[in-house]
Scaffold this motif. Sequence first.
Motif, PDB file in Angstrom:
ATOM      1  N   LEU A 217      -5.414 -19.994 -31.853  1.00 48.60           N
ATOM      2  CA  LEU A 217      -6.469 -20.975 -32.081  1.00 48.60           C
ATOM      3  C   LEU A 217      -6.237 -22.180 -31.176  1.00 48.60           C
ATOM      4  CD1 LEU A 217      -6.786 -21.021 -35.987  1.00 48.60           C
ATOM      5  CD2 LEU A 217      -8.328 -19.951 -34.336  1.00 48.60           C
ATOM      6  N   PRO A 218      -7.288 -22.709 -30.551  1.00 51.13           N
ATOM      7  CA  PRO A 218      -7.135 -23.932 -29.773  1.00 51.13           C
ATOM      8  C   PRO A 218      -6.648 -25.073 -30.673  1.00 51.13           C
ATOM      9  CG  PRO A 218      -9.269 -22.911 -29.381  1.00 51.13           C
ATOM     10  CD  PRO A 218      -8.663 -22.205 -30.535  1.00 51.13           C
ATOM     11  N   GLN A 219      -5.865 -25.986 -30.106  1.00 58.35           N
ATOM     12  CA  GLN A 219      -5.305 -27.087 -30.879  1.00 58.35           C
ATOM     13  C   GLN A 219      -5.892 -28.416 -30.396  1.00 58.35           C
ATOM     14  OE1 GLN A 219      -0.973 -26.720 -31.704  1.00 58.35           O
ATOM     15  NE2 GLN A 219      -1.100 -24.827 -30.520  1.00 58.35           N
ATOM     16  N   ARG A 258      -7.561 -26.663 -40.310  1.00 60.18           N
ATOM     17  CA  ARG A 258      -8.438 -25.830 -39.502  1.00 60.18           C
ATOM     18  C   ARG A 258      -9.825 -26.456 -39.476  1.00 60.18           C
ATOM     19  NH1 ARG A 258      -9.959 -19.396 -39.766  1.00 60.18           N
ATOM     20  NH2 ARG A 258     -11.751 -20.066 -40.995  1.00 60.18           N
ATOM     21  N   ARG A 265     -16.613 -20.291 -33.805  1.00 58.47           N
ATOM     22  CA  ARG A 265     -15.242 -20.462 -33.333  1.00 58.47           C
ATOM     23  C   ARG A 265     -14.456 -21.356 -34.292  1.00 58.47           C
ATOM     24  NH1 ARG A 265     -15.474 -23.142 -27.875  1.00 58.47           N
ATOM     25  NH2 ARG A 265     -13.274 -22.633 -27.826  1.00 58.47           N
ATOM     26  N   ALA A 267     -10.573 -23.791 -34.695  1.00 58.97           N
ATOM     27  CA  ALA A 267      -9.476 -24.469 -34.007  1.00 58.97           C
ATOM     28  C   ALA A 267      -8.619 -25.162 -35.057  1.00 58.97           C
ATOM     29  CB  ALA A 267     -10.009 -25.476 -32.992  1.00 58.97           C
ATOM     30  N   SER A 297      -1.357 -30.234 -27.275  1.00 56.69           N
ATOM     31  CA  SER A 297      -2.680 -29.803 -27.738  1.00 56.69           C
ATOM     32  C   SER A 297      -3.551 -29.408 -26.542  1.00 56.69           C
ATOM     33  CB  SER A 297      -3.354 -30.916 -28.542  1.00 56.69           C
ATOM     34  OG  SER A 297      -3.546 -32.060 -27.727  1.00 56.69           O
ATOM     35  N   ASP A 298      -4.678 -28.779 -26.835  1.00 56.57           N
ATOM     36  CA  ASP A 298      -5.607 -28.352 -25.785  1.00 56.57           C
ATOM     37  C   ASP A 298      -6.680 -29.401 -25.507  1.00 56.57           C
ATOM     38  OD1 ASP A 298      -4.593 -25.575 -25.421  1.00 56.57           O
ATOM     39  OD2 ASP A 298      -5.191 -25.395 -27.521  1.00 56.57           O
ATOM     40  N   THR A 379     -13.568 -27.673 -25.965  1.00 57.53           N
ATOM     41  CA  THR A 379     -12.382 -26.930 -26.411  1.00 57.53           C
ATOM     42  C   THR A 379     -12.288 -25.609 -25.674  1.00 57.53           C
ATOM     43  OG1 THR A 379     -12.517 -27.915 -28.622  1.00 57.53           O
ATOM     44  CG2 THR A 379     -11.209 -25.911 -28.389  1.00 57.53           C
ATOM     45  N   PRO A 382      -9.384 -19.564 -26.785  1.00 57.33           N
ATOM     46  CA  PRO A 382      -7.966 -19.247 -26.942  1.00 57.33           C
ATOM     47  C   PRO A 382      -7.511 -18.246 -25.883  1.00 57.33           C
ATOM     48  CG  PRO A 382      -9.278 -18.143 -28.612  1.00 57.33           C
ATOM     49  CD  PRO A 382     -10.182 -19.094 -27.920  1.00 57.33           C
TER      50      PRO A 382
END
Length: 456
Positions: A217-219, A258, A265, A267, A297-298, A379, A382
């Motif tokens: 999962l993107p952060q 979350r 989607r 994240a 993080s992303d 974002t 992933p």
Amino acid sequence: MPDARTTPPSRPTDRILESPIAATWRSVAHERAVLVGVGPGIQEADLDELAALADSAGAEPVGRLIQSRSSPDPQFWIGKGKVEDLHGLLHVAGAELVIFDDELAPGTLRSLEARLKVKVVDRTALILDIFALHANSKEGKAQVELAQLNYLLPRLRGWGEAMSRLGGGIGTRGPGETKLEVDRQHIRRRITKLRRDVKDLRKERDVKRARRQKSNLPQIAIVGYTNAGKSTLMRRLTGADVIVADQLFATLDPTTRRIDLPGGRHATISDTVGFVSKLPHDLVEAFRSTLEEVTLSDLLLHVADASAPEVEGQIEAVRRVLEEIGAAHMPEVVALNKIDRLRGSERARLATRFPGSVSVSAITGEGVEGLLEAVGTATPDPPVEVDVLIPWARGDLVAMLYDEAEVLKAEAEPDGTRVRARVGLRELAAVRAYAVGAGGRSPTGEPIDHSLGSSQ
């Protein structure tokens, strides 16, 4: 007459609803304090943030004294004449505490306390005190104590006597209350142990972080100036039961939840400690492991208080701290929060000043859908794991994977380099044709253009 106010500034009456825990932080008996600021062209309004910090620590500002000068006095920080004005103001206002808006040298603190016969606290000690009040987790408490002891160590000489005379309160919470009269060797041993503890606790945080990263999962990390409404916005976005308080530095321990993004989607999003101008360096160092939530993080969701007169300065202060921790060039979405407090013309002016930002109210929910759209767009998708055989002629792709992806394994084979890696969308598009077993390569290892039916 001193150029200072002797009436306490009015306290805000429009506090947002606070969590029950937040109410326990407020001191019942407020220490009456005089705020002091020094600098070229300084105005009384420049002490507003210091007043908010003092309020968070449980002080009651009852006066302000400012002095415009290009450089501080080496002995008292303010001129000798201003010291006399300050002494008179303390008597008139019935104050027992002086708070300076700068970090003072140990000798300056001792000289001021000897002359004024009251407790003198600088901005750094005040911020550390607020952190001591709000630290809840084992890691947070250890980080705060480490920062406090590093600050106190050069200030021990003569302070034990002063503290025994002046009593406890602001500037003496946490380790200060019981350790100020302990010798330097004991303090150093304690610092060594705390550093070891923080390092061990960091390993626990790394394990949790690695678990999140494995989820693919993107952060997202929420950053921003203290009291910009980050926790309130996180609650609005996720429904998470996080501490919300109209106080500076209410959040010290990161909370990760979350978040559902448009298009189905998902994240993870983390609420981090708020930043402030003149953030003590010892504090940044002590909280470095916590702040790594930001650097790893992303995407950064940078929340700013749109209603603050100095919003631009606050955004720049946050970016300076981000630069200090190595996160200056990360992608960010700027959310201008608290627009419910602004008129239409003010909102339009802000949108012009901060192009690309999203206006939102965490309290009313206005603009939240637009913010989610902006966050979803910014974002990254992933990473996915691929197994590819890159022909020898495309060594540039192997180099690209090492530079921009996470290479898990690489080995030479007769036809090229076999690579197993976790890649993002851009890298996936570049190497997809070389996937092992996907039928996307020609007998020579070159990608096949199926629309043409021949190799390129």
